[in-house]
Design an enzyme around this catalytic site. Structure first.
Site, mmCIF file in Angstrom:
data_model
loop_
_atom_site.group_PDB
_atom_site.id
_atom_site.type_symbol
_atom_site.label_atom_id
_atom_site.label_comp_id
_atom_site.label_asym_id
_atom_site.label_seq_id
_atom_site.Cartn_x
_atom_site.Cartn_y
_atom_site.Cartn_z
ATOM 1 N N GLU A 187 -17.041 81.946 9.219
ATOM 2 C CA GLU A 187 -16.751 83.389 9.211
ATOM 3 C C GLU A 187 -17.846 84.180 8.501
ATOM 4 O O GLU A 187 -17.559 85.092 7.733
ATOM 5 C CB GLU A 187 -15.400 83.664 8.550
ATOM 6 C CG GLU A 187 -14.232 83.137 9.348
ATOM 7 C CD GLU A 187 -12.903 83.711 8.899
ATOM 8 O OE1 GLU A 187 -12.803 84.201 7.764
ATOM 9 O OE2 GLU A 187 -11.955 83.676 9.705
ATOM 10 N N GLU A 257 -9.035 79.121 14.612
ATOM 11 C CA GLU A 257 -7.940 79.209 13.634
ATOM 12 C C GLU A 257 -6.816 80.073 14.189
ATOM 13 O O GLU A 257 -6.889 81.303 14.136
ATOM 14 C CB GLU A 257 -8.437 79.805 12.305
ATOM 15 C CG GLU A 257 -9.356 78.877 11.536
ATOM 16 C CD GLU A 257 -9.834 79.480 10.208
ATOM 17 O OE1 GLU A 257 -9.132 80.347 9.641
ATOM 18 O OE2 GLU A 257 -10.929 79.093 9.763
HETATM 19 C C1 GAL Z 1 -9.904 82.253 7.359
HETATM 20 C C2 GAL Z 1 -10.831 81.187 6.802
HETATM 21 C C3 GAL Z 1 -10.057 79.938 6.441
HETATM 22 C C4 GAL Z 1 -8.852 80.304 5.624
HETATM 23 C C5 GAL Z 1 -8.015 81.317 6.379
HETATM 24 C C6 GAL Z 1 -6.786 81.771 5.639
HETATM 25 O O1 GAL Z 1 -10.497 83.481 7.366
HETATM 26 O O2 GAL Z 1 -11.820 80.849 7.746
HETATM 27 O O3 GAL Z 1 -10.883 79.060 5.745
HETATM 28 O O4 GAL Z 1 -9.278 80.826 4.421
HETATM 29 O O5 GAL Z 1 -8.770 82.453 6.596
HETATM 30 O O6 GAL Z 1 -5.956 80.729 5.388
#
Ligand code: GAL
Length: 727
Positions: A187, A257
């Protein structure tokens, strides 16, 4: 036009057959991609993946977790690689126990799944310092995650080490192993602005460096719209149906994600994501042509030891994931997603063979249809209304659609799944007593009077906590002396202390004057309390406590912790006395830590006192120890810390993590699955401790004589600590 699209097909066919031939010839395959999907063994694939972070469970749990993921219809396991766990000090590596990465990847292979290795090595992940080692901050001239030679050198060295380790074990798919995909950075796109041109240069360098490692499998960069070819830019979020990659003609649409729930902060409520909304989000993504979905987290697990970042992230990283912190499937989320995966797999050929055609069926109703000669027909029928069900007509059939839902028709006719319609399974968690008898405690007092008496470090003014502790401990003592003339004492003097975080215990002449805490919204602290000052020399001792280091944000490595002042006495003499800039002495860590009290080898190095002689309750800075036999049964275990304040727990020398019985503030109202989700929408635990139970892995226990050690900062009632089992 026809000729060019014809030759494109021919080209594709040739490529596909070539890859297949190569695979058959050498039993070695390469993973490639096109605009539709990843291509493995010459096949386009719709893949479901789930994040399971290996250090957040024990090696003894891994195979079961991975098998459950496979049984839940997943194809891929995704994990970050945790640099600060693997290289605790420069050049000293750890790939043992919970950090045995090779073992984890091999188990994924054994179970018959693929792997997505997100090397980072910056990972965010609610992990201490975002996964970067704290020692890295003190490399001369370093600046994290930007066009900075010392940082790039260290990052390249670690990334190469991991890639080489995987190659040596033949773990990339190009070598016959399970790894089909890798990630570099994490990110960074969101932070690029803050770094300007140097940020862009760093990002392109990172991409080139990664590609140069020749893994034979594609690399992704998540949330990096300008990721250079051949790197695939991917989406992270609660929904990703709006997303397309930066080259729609050459890159697949991937979701690295898909947040299944959310993390929690000590003092905040527990977020829950309704499974209907999660399934709806995934179906929305796939109907638009998405081909890779990774659930973050599929199993969240536990932030053992001091691995939680934040600050203020809880020890539990349950995440409301389909497999709960303890490794038990969470119903109906787990089964509901399993049914979704089945329906999508039935549609896989159609989805990978055609681009979706969009048909509007009303103001809130839509169809997405994948239809081709090669792949047959599959359709997704959606109702976006958040309150009303509806009936739609599609290809002469009628379909009832609940609000905020998608129905999947793998043959464009028969309903295989609707995202809002639930099977019968639910699960309720029960905490049951074990056969462990009441624990018999002994105590050891962290002697405040002796703090700094042998301290060799004294300087004028207040220092940043991390620069002194280098995170060797959560604790740093700041001590100073103040001489007060009898004539200066009138009224009740008080003291204010300002700290950059995260928690603070103030002692005046050896007595606890009070404590103050930051929280997930504001880590800074302003303590105000009465100070029991006397004529003559007074001792002011501030115990500053970190609760996990900053894990994200531009230049997060510069974020401050500890008491930076001002520290001011009020009601002394004519007004106030600012003691910020006088001489302070520093002691890193607790006496009990330096004596290694939590470990079976160090526990006998002090004289413990039978607790019956002392009374157990509400004593600050106290160590407790007891022994117990392993509870019978096979259920996962936890320790109930409801009666305690704040501190850390160890079992047989293994750190269970930080505990803190702070009550959750926030709003916990009824939650409807329909409508756009955000973590504050669906929460529980308001007015109760954010976290009460702490996971005790069974594999850390011996049959008899298990040592439990607790360090309590504020005060609690240890006699009420109990070991429970989860069912
Ligand atoms: C995303 C990040 C992850 C984790 C997630 C929240 O932005 O890439 O590593 O932090 O948010 O759980």
């Amino acid at each position: 036009m026809a000729a060019s699209s014809g030759s494109k097909w021919l080209y594709l066919l040739l490529c596909t057959s070539l890859v297949l031939l190569l695979c058959i010839e050498f039993t070695e395959c390469i993973v490639t991609y096109d605009k539709k999907s990843l291509i493995i063994n010459g096949q386009r694939r719709i893949l479901f993946s789930g994040s399971i972070h290996y250090p957040r469970s024990t090696p003894q749990m891994w195979e079961d977790l991975i098998q459950k993921a496979k049984d839940g219809g997943l194809d891929v396991i995704d994990t970050y690689v945790f640099w600060n766990g693997h290289e605790p000090s420069p050049g000293i590596y750890n790939f043992e126990g919970r950090y045995d990465l090779v073992k984890f990847v091999k188990l994924v292979q054994k179970v018959g799944m693929y792997m997505h290795l997100r090397i980072g090595p910056f990972v965010c992940a609610e992990w201490n310092f975002g996964g970067l080692p704290v020692w890295l901050k003190y490399v001369p001239g370093i600046s994290f995650r930007t066009d900075n030679e010392p940082f790039k050198m260290a990052m390249q060295k670690f990334t190469t080490k991991i890639v080489e380790m995987m190659k040596n074990e033949k773990l990339f798919e190009s070598q016959g192993g399970p790894i089909i995909l890798s990630q570099i950075e994490n990110e960074y796109g969101a932070d690029t602005k803050a770094y300007g041109a140097a940020g862009h240069a760093y990002m392109t360098w990172a991409a080139k460096m990664a590609v140069g490692l020749n893994t034979g499998v594609p690399w992704v960069m998540c949330k990096q719209d300008d990721a250079p070819d051949p790197i695939i830019n991917t989406c992270n979020g609660f929904y990703c149906d709006y997303f397309s990659p930066n080259n729609k003609e050459t890159k697949p649409t991937m979701w690295t994600e898909a947040w299944t729930g959310w993390f929690s902060d000590f003092g905040g409520p527990l977020p829950h994501r309704p499974f209907q909304d999660l399934a709806f989000a995934v179906a929305r993504f796939i109907q638009k042509g998405g081909s890779f979905t990774n659930y973050y987290m599929y199993h969240g697990g536990t932030n053992f030891g001091r691995t939680a970042g934040g600050p203020f992230i809880t020890t539990s990283y349950d995440y409301d994931a389909p497999i709960d912190e303890y490794g038990l499937v969470r119903q109906p989320k787990y089964d509901h997603l399993k049914e979704l995966h089945k329906a999508v797999k039935l549609s896989e050929r159609a989805i990978v063979s055609a681009d979706p055609t969009f048909i509007s069926l009303g103001s809130y109703e839509q169809a997405h249809v994948f239809s081709s000669k090669a792949g047959g027909c599959a359709a997704f029928l959606a109702n976006y209304h958040i309150n009303s069900s509806t009936t739609v007509r599609f290809r002469n059939n009628r379909y009832d659609l609940p609000p905020w839902s998608i129905t999947i028709l793998p043959d464009c006719k028969t309903v295989a799944f609707n995202t809002a319609q639930v099977g019968s399974k639910t699960s309720a968690v029960n905490w049951l007593p074990t056969n462990v008898n009441k624990l018999v405690w002994q105590t050891f007092n962290e002697d405040v009077a002796s703090v700094d008496s042998d301290s060799r470090m004294a300087v004028s003014g207040l220092l940043d906590q991390l620069s002194v502790t280098r995170d060797a401990s959560d604790y740093l003592w700041y001590s100073t002396g103040v001489v007060i003339n009898p004539s200066e004492l009138h009224g009740v003097p008080s003291l204010t202390v300002e700290s950059e975080g995260h928690a603070l215990h103030v002692f005046v002449n050896g007595e606890l004057a009070g404590s103050a805490f930051g929280n997930g919204e504001n880590k800074k602290i302003k303590f105000t309390g009465n100070a029991n000052l006397q004529a003559g020399m007074n001792k002011i001792q501030l115990l500053s406590v970190t609760v996990g280091l900053q894990n994200n944000g531009p230049r997060f490595e510069l974020s401050k912790t500890g008491v930076l002042g001002p520290v001011v006495l009020h009601g002394v003499g004519r007004g106030s006395r600012d003691i910020t800039h006088q001489k302070w002495s520093y002691q890193v860590g607790l006496k009990g830590e330096s004596k290694n009290l939590a470990s079976p080898t160090g526990v006998s190095s002090v004289d413990w006192i039978e607790s019956s002689l002392l009374g157990l309750t509400n004593r600050p800075l106290t160590w407790y120890k007891a022994y117990f036999n392993a509870p019978e049964g096979v259920e996962p275990l936890a320790i109930d810390m409801k009666s305690m304040g704040k501190g850390q727990v160890w079992i047989n020398g293994e750190s269970i993590g930080r505990y803190w019985t702070v009550h959750a503030k926030g709003s916990c109202t009824d939650c409807n699955y329909a409508g756009t989700f955000r973590p504050a929408k669906c929460q529980s635990q308001c007015g109760r401790p954010t976290q009460r139970w702490y996971h005790v892995p069974r594999s850390w226990l011996k049959p008899t004589q298990n040592l439990i050690v607790v360090f309590e900062e504020i005060g609690g009632d240890a006699s009420a600590i109990s070991i429970m089992k989860r069912s």
